[in-house]
Design an enzyme around this catalytic site. Sequence first.
Site, short mmCIF file in Angstrom:
data_model
loop_
_atom_site.label_atom_id
_atom_site.label_comp_id
_atom_site.label_asym_id
_atom_site.label_seq_id
_atom_site.Cartn_x
_atom_site.Cartn_y
_atom_site.Cartn_z
N ARG A 87 0.83 -1.20 0.00
CA ARG A 87 0.00 0.00 0.00
C ARG A 87 0.87 1.26 0.00
O ARG A 87 1.79 1.39 0.81
CB ARG A 87 -0.92 0.00 1.22
CG ARG A 87 -1.86 1.20 1.23
CD ARG A 87 -3.05 1.00 2.12
NE ARG A 87 -2.67 0.66 3.49
CZ ARG A 87 -3.56 0.43 4.46
NH1 ARG A 87 -4.85 0.46 4.18
NH2 ARG A 87 -3.16 0.13 5.67
N ARG A 142 2.80 4.29 5.18
CA ARG A 142 2.67 4.38 6.64
C ARG A 142 3.63 3.39 7.27
O ARG A 142 3.97 2.36 6.68
CB ARG A 142 1.24 4.04 7.07
CG ARG A 142 0.19 4.98 6.54
CD ARG A 142 -1.17 4.67 7.13
NE ARG A 142 -1.43 3.23 7.22
CZ ARG A 142 -2.52 2.72 7.77
NH1 ARG A 142 -3.44 3.49 8.28
NH2 ARG A 142 -2.70 1.40 7.80
N ARG A 178 4.50 -8.19 12.27
CA ARG A 178 3.10 -8.45 12.64
C ARG A 178 2.70 -9.87 12.28
O ARG A 178 2.01 -10.55 13.05
CB ARG A 178 2.20 -7.42 11.95
CG ARG A 178 0.77 -7.40 12.48
CD ARG A 178 0.10 -6.06 12.21
NE ARG A 178 -0.42 -5.96 10.86
CZ ARG A 178 0.02 -5.13 9.93
NH1 ARG A 178 1.04 -4.33 10.20
NH2 ARG A 178 -0.53 -5.07 8.74
#
Length: 214
Positions: free
Chosen positions: A128, A157, A168
């Site tokens: 993204r 981001r 993650r």
Amino acid sequence: MNLLIMGLPGAGKGTQAAKLVENYGLAHISTGDMFRAAIANETELGLLAKSYMDGGNLVPDEVTNGIVKERLAQDDIKEKGFLLDGYPRTLEQAHALDQNLADLGINLDGVINIEIDPSKLLERLSGRIIHKQTGETFHKVFNPPAGDYNEDDYYQREDDKPESVARRLEVNIAQGQPILDHYRAKNLVQDIEGDQDIELVFEDLKKAIESLKS
């Protein structure tokens, strides 16, 4: 039909959960919704959870487990069945869920596990990019800006950067594997190939659920 749905971030769990709830009329139980409802209704456990959250602290397992049990005891669960989403997050919570379901006389019929190769999820989640001027969101692979775009005009981001996504995924794999092993030992897990069209994933989900019913 009482189900639990699992899957790594980016595997499409949320999309498939919504389709399952709509198709089968199940009560969708997510931890976020449960916490908000318990707090809004000012239940004893809801107020206790709020006190931890207001202090910036994690809500202890015993409070979370109690809120889940309160939700599972409500009348709509007996009428509709449930799809549990986002809980349990640890093996200890899985054991607590087993006990709470037994206390309530409820059987867990199956655990739906949406599987995708973590390397593909890394590509999916870390692609993204956001246009600096307009704030418009794109994906390097699945939804790139038109033409030969200048990467300097875009940013990522921190949560979308490959190293953050990899961490993650590692955390989720480490947390989720013992839970899956626990339910595999009970012969409850149905693995679904998630790296295909959304509708094909859903067709496989429906076949898995029909096999649980038979």
